[in-house]
Design an enzyme around this catalytic site. Sequence first.
Site, PDB file in Angstrom:
ATOM      1  N   LYS A 203      35.917  35.049  36.653  1.00 29.74           N
ATOM      2  CA  LYS A 203      36.955  35.913  37.248  1.00 29.74           C
ATOM      3  C   LYS A 203      38.346  35.647  36.656  1.00 29.74           C
ATOM      4  O   LYS A 203      39.134  36.574  36.502  1.00 29.74           O
ATOM      5  CB  LYS A 203      36.994  35.712  38.766  1.00 29.74           C
ATOM      6  CG  LYS A 203      35.747  36.250  39.477  1.00 29.74           C
ATOM      7  CD  LYS A 203      35.895  36.135  40.986  1.00 29.74           C
ATOM      8  CE  LYS A 203      34.614  36.559  41.678  1.00 29.74           C
ATOM      9  NZ  LYS A 203      34.758  36.658  43.124  1.00 29.74           N
TER      10      LYS A 203
ATOM     11  N   ASP B 255      37.735  41.836  46.206  1.00 26.16           N
ATOM     12  CA  ASP B 255      37.351  40.834  47.217  1.00 26.16           C
ATOM     13  C   ASP B 255      38.349  40.774  48.368  1.00 26.16           C
ATOM     14  O   ASP B 255      37.971  40.734  49.533  1.00 26.16           O
ATOM     15  CB  ASP B 255      37.269  39.437  46.591  1.00 26.16           C
ATOM     16  CG  ASP B 255      35.998  39.234  45.777  1.00 26.16           C
ATOM     17  OD1 ASP B 255      35.008  39.918  46.055  1.00 26.16           O
ATOM     18  OD2 ASP B 255      36.016  38.392  44.862  1.00 26.16           O
TER      19      ASP B 255
END
Length: 486
Positions: free
Chosen positions: A275, A314
């Site tokens: 990420k 997220d």
Amino acid sequence: MRADMARAAELGADMVECRLDYLPHPVSQADLRKLLANPPLDVIVTDRPRREGGRYDGDEPQRLATLREAAEFAPSAIDVEIDTPRDEWPDGAVILSHHDFAGLPADLDAIVTRLEASDAAVNKVAFAAENPADALRALDVVRACRKPTIALAMGEAGIASRILAGKFGAYGTFASLHPGAQSAPGQPTIAELKDLYRWDSIGPATKVFGVIGCPVAHSMSPAIHNAAFTAARVDGVYVPLRIEPGEANFDRFMDAVLARDWLGWRGLSVTIPHKENALAYVGADNCDPLAGRIGAINTITIGPDGTLRGDNTDYAAAIDALCNAMGIAREALAGRSVAVLGAGGAARAIVAALAHYGAETTIFNRTVKRGERLAGQFGCRAVGLGELARLDAEIVINCTPIGMHPKVDASPLAAIGPSTKVVFDTIYNPIETKLLRQARDAGLIGVSGLEMFVNQAVAQFEMWNSVPAPRETMREVVLARLSEGR
Ligand code: NAP
């Protein structure tokens, strides 16, 4: 083998590869007849020697004699290895093949030129992949060849070459009858190829998506997104992409995708450990500002002109799961006291969003220093897990794995404090953790990590496609996968 052929036909295979090297040699004429006369579907006959990754370790004249006898039953094609002299080839249509189990051959272009120059009907080249960029090299070969071609990158990193073969007009791809029956590493089963990866609906216009991670085999994302494509009638396919840790490995794949606009690659989900690499590659200027502050993105959108955009779905997924359960807008988080347990990747996204919306956040983390670093960045407090007994916040969010399958009898809290009204456990396996049961027993609002998990996939789908995401289908896939895993 003959029974397996019938089974392959039932499962929807168009053709079957009959691997004579799995049989004891010499194979009698009578056995070849049983196997190859009037088959239930088209047959490729192969008798792969050890030097090319097969099982046959006898002498070469006997192997070639067996192939010539098999040719008398007029199979659709016979696979012959590239080093077999032309005058030894059996009669009939030949697939001229080259296998390299060590990796991408340095002389791939020369091998392909040799295959193309031969008078074989079909080219086949297969090599071990170490990065999904190698799968794209295989697709280059399929596109460049004039003759029908099979080009496959073997192993988990190469699976995209198998799934996307049809999009670029390959002669075919290989699938196994059932798990454990693969004849080469990385082969999906027929059921996976057809039901999970939508093989029959992949064509030249199909848009391509995938999930980058390591490990990635356990990821539910391919099942969720591919089922969503079917339900929403989107012409797309979503593949797993195993990329070993390291920024250079991540960059190699991204460079390879961007160098090939013909792939039609439109989006990528990104998970651990890439990420941060994804944010660095896309550049903070091309990411939503909060993602830049979190330091990680989980979504890359690729425009038709190759432009990149990065998002972190997220944090929005978590905040919306929480606010929906509480029946409040995100802005109404301002001033509320929140305890976040954990200071890892999930906590980071959630703490950033809570800070953004003005909540009063305290981080409880096992490694106090790590908690303090995170708190320092987002202007909140951090304490050690030893302080949990004094935890007294309106909202409690668990971002540790405590209570996750298989240790389902664990809870991060011995008891829930008197001020707590809402408990959000980011764990989604099990859907109701011990912590959530404690909350339910106390009559509090409980929020499962399932909502966050589905929300982030829904947000990705809607960023990439101009139609609403089929949320219920996506949720059902997660529930089905979770119940299978138990
Ligand atoms: P991570 O980066 O590895 O962080 C894990 C955190 O939990 C760290 O703060 C770690 O403390 C703490 N921790 C781990 N084991 C512990 C233990 N035995 N006792 C006390 N603290 C412990 O992991 P992550 O990516 O943030 O994921 C954390 C959890 O969030 C996962 O288990 C997952 O269930 C959940 N999650 C859910 C979703 C969703 O979509 N629902 C998405 C992502 C994650 P130290 O700093 O001391 O190591």
